[in-house]
Scaffold this active site. Sequence first.
Site, PDB file in Angstrom:
ATOM      1  N   PRO A  27       1.025  -1.261  -0.009  1.00 49.16           N
ATOM      2  CA  PRO A  27      -0.122  -0.120   0.018  1.00 49.16           C
ATOM      3  C   PRO A  27       0.862   1.330   0.014  1.00 49.16           C
ATOM      4  CG  PRO A  27       0.019  -1.126   2.239  1.00 49.16           C
ATOM      5  CD  PRO A  27       0.676  -2.014   1.193  1.00 49.16           C
ATOM      6  N   THR A  29       0.399   5.571  -0.050  1.00 48.87           N
ATOM      7  CA  THR A  29      -0.344   6.844  -0.313  1.00 48.87           C
ATOM      8  C   THR A  29       0.158   7.537  -1.582  1.00 48.87           C
ATOM      9  OG1 THR A  29      -0.976   6.789   2.094  1.00 48.87           O
ATOM     10  CG2 THR A  29      -0.951   8.977   0.885  1.00 48.87           C
ATOM     11  N   GLN A 105      -7.021  -0.866   1.454  1.00 47.49           N
ATOM     12  CA  GLN A 105      -6.687  -0.695   2.700  1.00 47.49           C
ATOM     13  C   GLN A 105      -7.327   0.508   3.477  1.00 47.49           C
ATOM     14  OE1 GLN A 105      -2.701   1.264   3.899  1.00 47.49           O
ATOM     15  NE2 GLN A 105      -2.274  -0.573   4.720  1.00 47.49           N
ATOM     16  N   HIS A 180      -5.522  -1.171   8.454  1.00 44.59           N
ATOM     17  CA  HIS A 180      -4.234  -0.398   8.633  1.00 44.59           C
ATOM     18  C   HIS A 180      -3.812  -0.116  10.062  1.00 44.59           C
ATOM     19  CE1 HIS A 180      -0.330   1.474   7.986  1.00 44.59           C
ATOM     20  NE2 HIS A 180      -0.888   2.458   7.265  1.00 44.59           N
ATOM     21  N   GLY A 181      -3.268  -1.211  10.568  1.00 42.66           N
ATOM     22  CA  GLY A 181      -2.969  -1.220  12.092  1.00 42.66           C
ATOM     23  C   GLY A 181      -1.655  -0.661  12.319  1.00 42.66           C
ATOM     24  N   ALA A 182      -0.640  -0.382  11.543  1.00 48.49           N
ATOM     25  CA  ALA A 182       0.683  -0.097  11.588  1.00 48.49           C
ATOM     26  C   ALA A 182       1.082   1.164  11.203  1.00 48.49           C
ATOM     27  CB  ALA A 182       1.294  -1.032  10.338  1.00 48.49           C
ATOM     28  N   TYR A 185      -0.049   4.855  12.618  1.00 54.64           N
ATOM     29  CA  TYR A 185      -1.557   5.559  12.764  1.00 54.64           C
ATOM     30  C   TYR A 185      -2.463   5.281  13.824  1.00 54.64           C
ATOM     31  CZ  TYR A 185       0.374   7.094   8.140  1.00 54.64           C
ATOM     32  OH  TYR A 185       1.204   7.744   7.131  1.00 54.64           O
ATOM     33  N   ARG A 233      -2.572  -4.935   8.810  1.00 56.39           N
ATOM     34  CA  ARG A 233      -1.078  -4.650   8.730  1.00 56.39           C
ATOM     35  C   ARG A 233      -0.478  -4.061  10.179  1.00 56.39           C
ATOM     36  NH1 ARG A 233       2.656  -0.775   5.069  1.00 56.39           N
ATOM     37  NH2 ARG A 233       3.501  -2.474   4.025  1.00 56.39           N
TER      38      ARG A 233
HETATM   39  C1  LIG Z   1       5.116   6.931  -1.039  1.00 59.65           C
HETATM   40  C2  LIG Z   1       4.852   5.704   0.010  1.00 59.65           C
HETATM   41  C3  LIG Z   1       3.528   5.823   0.563  1.00 59.65           C
HETATM   42  C4  LIG Z   1       3.160   4.885   1.402  1.00 59.65           C
HETATM   43  N1  LIG Z   1       1.949   4.661   1.882  1.00 59.65           N
HETATM   44  C5  LIG Z   1       1.680   3.716   2.848  1.00 59.65           C
HETATM   45  C6  LIG Z   1       0.112   3.703   3.027  1.00 59.65           C
HETATM   46  O1  LIG Z   1      -0.899   4.153   2.648  1.00 59.65           O
HETATM   47  N2  LIG Z   1      -0.319   2.595   3.804  1.00 59.65           N
HETATM   48  C7  LIG Z   1       0.689   1.597   4.336  1.00 59.65           C
HETATM   49  O2  LIG Z   1       0.537   0.831   5.099  1.00 59.65           O
HETATM   50  N3  LIG Z   1       2.013   1.847   3.978  1.00 59.65           N
HETATM   51  C8  LIG Z   1       2.558   2.794   3.277  1.00 59.65           C
HETATM   52  N4  LIG Z   1       3.781   2.883   2.900  1.00 59.65           N
HETATM   53  C9  LIG Z   1       4.795   1.969   3.372  1.00 59.65           C
HETATM   54  C10 LIG Z   1       5.060   0.864   2.032  1.00 59.65           C
HETATM   55  O3  LIG Z   1       3.771   0.086   2.021  1.00 59.65           O
HETATM   56  C11 LIG Z   1       6.095   0.007   2.751  1.00 59.65           C
HETATM   57  O4  LIG Z   1       5.956  -0.509   3.807  1.00 59.65           O
HETATM   58  C12 LIG Z   1       7.385   0.658   2.291  1.00 59.65           C
HETATM   59  O5  LIG Z   1       7.740   1.413   1.385  1.00 59.65           O
HETATM   60  C13 LIG Z   1       8.641  -0.087   2.701  1.00 59.65           C
HETATM   61  O6  LIG Z   1       8.518  -1.172   1.859  1.00 59.65           O
HETATM   62  P1  LIG Z   1       9.764  -1.253   0.425  1.00 59.65           P
HETATM   63  O7  LIG Z   1      11.210  -1.371   1.128  1.00 59.65           O
HETATM   64  O8  LIG Z   1       9.252  -2.402  -0.490  1.00 59.65           O
HETATM   65  O9  LIG Z   1       9.314   0.070  -0.225  1.00 59.65           O
HETATM   66  C14 LIG Z   1       4.220   3.892   1.915  1.00 59.65           C
HETATM   67  C15 LIG Z   1       5.524   3.941   1.568  1.00 59.65           C
HETATM   68  C16 LIG Z   1       5.770   4.893   0.503  1.00 59.65           C
HETATM   69  C17 LIG Z   1       7.224   4.969  -0.146  1.00 59.65           C
END
Ligand SMILES: Cc1cc2nc3c(=O)[nH]c(=O)nc-3n(C[C@H](O)[C@H](O)[C@H](O)COP(=O)(O)O)c2cc1C
Length: 369
Positions: A27, A29, A105, A180-182, A185, A233
């Site tokens: 996920p 944002t 999510q 989204h429990g992580a 937030y 999560r």
């Molecule tokens: C631009 C961006 C937006 C994110 N938004 C969310 C989100 O809306 N919800 C969420 O649970 N995690 C969010 N994350 C965290 C990612 O899901 C992920 O945990 C994080 O990028 C680490 O994984 P990676 O090493 O593969 O990038 C976001 C990460 C990035 C880079």
Amino acid sequence: MKNHQRGLFSNHSIGKLDLKNRLAVAPMTRISGNADGTTGPLMKDYYQAFAQGGFGLIITEGLYTDKHYSQGYKFQPGLTDEAQALSWKPIIDAVHESGSLFIAQLMHAGALSQYNKYTGCNAGPSAVKPLGQELIFYYGEGDYSTPKAMDKQDIDDAINGFVSAAKFAKLSGFDGVEIHGANGYLLDQFITVHTNERKDEFGGKLANRLRIYEKVITSIREAVGNDFTVGIRFSQGKVNDFEYKWPEKEQDAESTFKLAAKSGVDYLHTTEYNAVEPAFEKGLSLAQLAKKHGGISVIANGSIVNDNDALKMIETDQADIVTVGKMALSNPNWPQVIRDKKQLREFNFEMFNPLADLKTANEFLEKNT
Ligand SMILES: Cc1cc2nc3c(=O)[nH]c(=O)nc-3n(C[C@H](O)[C@H](O)[C@H](O)COP(=O)(O)O)c2cc1C
């Protein structure tokens, strides 16, 4: 064929969903919705590209769940009314036509909200100013505001918001929802000791701090029935506090994952800076702890760059599915690239400069291909 064939391109079932492979999009944002919380014009191509690129499952960015205190960011899409829900339909159809499953999510930002078009302020378990600074690439600036301490009505509103958003997700045609429990937030603010100073049944010992999770999960399950996939999560680190660790370590992990699984989720999605590393100084990764104590499907996330990183999790049974975040942004066709043994494109943070939205990313990609 059910879950016995390991390897990244083997099938796996979560809840009632049969995934064609073990590869999912994390996920993320992207603040590219319209001001009214409906989906924006760039979002269909963005999500469809992951489906065309071979991911078996895509998890949406966090969608806000109510018109009280859940919205976190300007131009974040929501799931709080029919217009918002139905605006997802063409995107869901495109993702399905291209062969992927799609999970929404559900996110309540709580004290970390940087923008709220409905109430103009933030609320959390207690009036504790969050650590760190607002995220600039989501239009933030300076310190976070001190949240209003939620009263019982606010907590009920938040739980009802999750439930109503789950129903809207089902109505619009999503294949499931992820709570989204992580990442710091609202729900995570309840389990975290320093952001939860409550003296009522939602504060104090861990069983109390987890109570809101139990209520959100059981209420969603009751509303959507057993055929709709529901996951959750968890993380230790937070967007405003990367180093945070659960204070009682494996004991907290055991209580948390057991509670979530018992309450009726189909999967646990763990995210850590690096999915494969021990959750505490040594020992099991957070994903392994989720497997051990939850006993249900586990999705793991964190620094999965290439197929070797993914295989480390899947072949050793640390997780059933992996989610790829930033590397999926630079390679929406990540599964095809690794299957064809081609070169992956590195991720570059310039893609989020000045904003982590789709317009900025598209301009960056046009200039750099
Ligand atoms: C631009 C961006 C937006 C994110 N938004 C969310 C989100 O809306 N919800 C969420 O649970 N995690 C969010 N994350 C965290 C990612 O899901 C992920 O945990 C994080 O990028 C680490 O994984 P990676 O090493 O593969 O990038 C976001 C990460 C990035 C880079």
